[in-house]
Design a protein around this motif. Sequence first.
Motif, PDB file in Angstrom:
ATOM      1  N   CYS A  44       0.825  -1.217   0.000  1.00 53.32           N
ATOM      2  CA  CYS A  44       0.000   0.000   0.000  1.00 53.32           C
ATOM      3  C   CYS A  44       0.854   1.261   0.000  1.00 53.32           C
ATOM      4  O   CYS A  44       0.531   2.235  -0.681  1.00 53.32           O
ATOM      5  CB  CYS A  44      -0.925   0.009   1.220  1.00 53.32           C
ATOM      6  SG  CYS A  44      -2.211  -1.249   1.178  1.00 53.32           S
ATOM      7  N   ARG A  45       1.916   1.254   0.749  1.00 51.84           N
ATOM      8  CA  ARG A  45       2.755   2.456   0.896  1.00 51.84           C
ATOM      9  C   ARG A  45       3.724   2.665  -0.254  1.00 51.84           C
ATOM     10  O   ARG A  45       4.173   3.785  -0.483  1.00 51.84           O
ATOM     11  CB  ARG A  45       3.549   2.373   2.200  1.00 51.84           C
ATOM     12  CG  ARG A  45       2.690   2.501   3.437  1.00 51.84           C
ATOM     13  CD  ARG A  45       3.513   2.334   4.690  1.00 51.84           C
ATOM     14  NE  ARG A  45       2.691   2.510   5.878  1.00 51.84           N
ATOM     15  CZ  ARG A  45       2.949   1.932   7.040  1.00 51.84           C
ATOM     16  NH1 ARG A  45       4.010   1.161   7.181  1.00 51.84           N
ATOM     17  NH2 ARG A  45       2.159   2.151   8.074  1.00 51.84           N
ATOM     18  N   GLU A  99      -7.786  -0.474  -0.058  1.00 57.65           N
ATOM     19  CA  GLU A  99      -7.756   0.902   0.470  1.00 57.65           C
ATOM     20  C   GLU A  99      -8.457   1.071   1.815  1.00 57.65           C
ATOM     21  O   GLU A  99      -7.876   1.633   2.744  1.00 57.65           O
ATOM     22  CB  GLU A  99      -8.319   1.879  -0.570  1.00 57.65           C
ATOM     23  CG  GLU A  99      -8.268   3.323  -0.144  1.00 57.65           C
ATOM     24  CD  GLU A  99      -6.865   3.832   0.170  1.00 57.65           C
ATOM     25  OE1 GLU A  99      -6.739   4.687   1.076  1.00 57.65           O
ATOM     26  OE2 GLU A  99      -5.899   3.387  -0.460  1.00 57.65           O
ATOM     27  N   PRO A 100      -9.704   0.610   1.986  1.00 57.50           N
ATOM     28  CA  PRO A 100     -10.343   0.805   3.297  1.00 57.50           C
ATOM     29  C   PRO A 100      -9.628   0.042   4.416  1.00 57.50           C
ATOM     30  O   PRO A 100      -9.556   0.514   5.551  1.00 57.50           O
ATOM     31  CB  PRO A 100     -11.769   0.297   3.112  1.00 57.50           C
ATOM     32  CG  PRO A 100     -11.796  -0.415   1.814  1.00 57.50           C
ATOM     33  CD  PRO A 100     -10.609  -0.004   1.013  1.00 57.50           C
ATOM     34  N   PHE A 102      -6.397  -0.575   4.471  1.00 63.08           N
ATOM     35  CA  PHE A 102      -5.178   0.196   4.715  1.00 63.08           C
ATOM     36  C   PHE A 102      -5.464   1.345   5.675  1.00 63.08           C
ATOM     37  O   PHE A 102      -4.713   1.576   6.634  1.00 63.08           O
ATOM     38  CB  PHE A 102      -4.610   0.710   3.389  1.00 63.08           C
ATOM     39  CG  PHE A 102      -3.391   1.566   3.530  1.00 63.08           C
ATOM     40  CD1 PHE A 102      -2.246   1.087   4.160  1.00 63.08           C
ATOM     41  CD2 PHE A 102      -3.367   2.852   3.016  1.00 63.08           C
ATOM     42  CE1 PHE A 102      -1.110   1.871   4.282  1.00 63.08           C
ATOM     43  CE2 PHE A 102      -2.252   3.647   3.128  1.00 63.08           C
ATOM     44  CZ  PHE A 102      -1.113   3.163   3.764  1.00 63.08           C
ATOM     45  N   ARG A 103      -6.553   2.055   5.475  1.00 66.34           N
ATOM     46  CA  ARG A 103      -6.911   3.164   6.372  1.00 66.34           C
ATOM     47  C   ARG A 103      -7.166   2.655   7.793  1.00 66.34           C
ATOM     48  O   ARG A 103      -6.733   3.277   8.770  1.00 66.34           O
ATOM     49  CB  ARG A 103      -8.131   3.917   5.838  1.00 66.34           C
ATOM     50  CG  ARG A 103      -7.805   4.802   4.642  1.00 66.34           C
ATOM     51  CD  ARG A 103      -8.923   5.786   4.329  1.00 66.34           C
ATOM     52  NE  ARG A 103     -10.237   5.163   4.142  1.00 66.34           N
ATOM     53  CZ  ARG A 103     -10.704   4.718   2.992  1.00 66.34           C
ATOM     54  NH1 ARG A 103      -9.990   4.808   1.894  1.00 66.34           N
ATOM     55  NH2 ARG A 103     -11.904   4.172   2.913  1.00 66.34           N
ATOM     56  N   GLN A 104      -7.844   1.518   7.915  1.00 68.71           N
ATOM     57  CA  GLN A 104      -8.090   0.929   9.240  1.00 68.71           C
ATOM     58  C   GLN A 104      -6.767   0.581   9.922  1.00 68.71           C
ATOM     59  O   GLN A 104      -6.597   0.843  11.116  1.00 68.71           O
ATOM     60  CB  GLN A 104      -8.917  -0.352   9.126  1.00 68.71           C
ATOM     61  CG  GLN A 104     -10.376  -0.174   8.895  1.00 68.71           C
ATOM     62  CD  GLN A 104     -11.079  -1.524   8.897  1.00 68.71           C
ATOM     63  OE1 GLN A 104     -10.676  -2.451   8.186  1.00 68.71           O
ATOM     64  NE2 GLN A 104     -12.129  -1.638   9.689  1.00 68.71           N
ATOM     65  N   GLN A 106      -3.767   1.844   9.358  1.00 66.86           N
ATOM     66  CA  GLN A 106      -3.037   3.057   9.719  1.00 66.86           C
ATOM     67  C   GLN A 106      -3.552   3.626  11.038  1.00 66.86           C
ATOM     68  O   GLN A 106      -2.772   4.031  11.899  1.00 66.86           O
ATOM     69  CB  GLN A 106      -3.163   4.109   8.614  1.00 66.86           C
ATOM     70  CG  GLN A 106      -2.332   3.816   7.399  1.00 66.86           C
ATOM     71  CD  GLN A 106      -2.493   4.902   6.356  1.00 66.86           C
ATOM     72  OE1 GLN A 106      -3.583   5.170   5.876  1.00 66.86           O
ATOM     73  NE2 GLN A 106      -1.382   5.537   6.017  1.00 66.86           N
ATOM     74  N   GLU A 107      -4.855   3.640  11.198  1.00 62.78           N
ATOM     75  CA  GLU A 107      -5.460   4.133  12.433  1.00 62.78           C
ATOM     76  C   GLU A 107      -5.076   3.243  13.618  1.00 62.78           C
ATOM     77  O   GLU A 107      -4.726   3.738  14.697  1.00 62.78           O
ATOM     78  CB  GLU A 107      -6.975   4.181  12.269  1.00 62.78           C
ATOM     79  CG  GLU A 107      -7.698   4.838  13.421  1.00 62.78           C
ATOM     80  CD  GLU A 107      -9.193   4.951  13.150  1.00 62.78           C
ATOM     81  OE1 GLU A 107      -9.967   4.504  14.012  1.00 62.78           O
ATOM     82  OE2 GLU A 107      -9.564   5.469  12.080  1.00 62.78           O
TER      83      GLU A 107
END
Length: 154
Positions: A44-45, A99-100, A102-104, A106-107
């Motif tokens: 992802c990064r 993507e979703p 990945f956001r989870q 990161q949080e």
Amino acid sequence: MPQQKANRFISILYRYSQRYFTQHLRRIDCPIEVGEMSCFLQACRHPGISQDGIAANLYMDKATVARTLQRLEHSGYIRREPCETDRRMNLIYATDQAEPIFRQLQELIEQYHQMLYAGMTEEEIQVAVQMLIRMKENVSRTLRCRQEEDQEER
């Protein structure tokens, strides 16, 4: 009283982090397992990273990375594309489906760091990180030297 050894606490922190992420991944019903997180995050990064690049960034065995990427690809979270300049190499990309998640993640990682650094000043955090980096470099240098010695003996 015997001197405290850093590697013991590094090992304990690693095991605690694995437990923390395992529990929280279950709690948020995340389809990524704790053992897949590092490779998933690299994809992802760093869009277009190679499998060898992931292994090098994570200091992981290439075969372990290959198996993990295979699971992530099968689950639809990454895709491989042949490299235009070296057809033997595949480049790794996260899919839209990732993507979703990945956001989870990161949080979740941010929450973990807040807990990990609780009560520490920014300066203390930086000193701790710099010391750990130096320890990693010491071990890495020693392992490289021994590997070179072993190759010379052959």
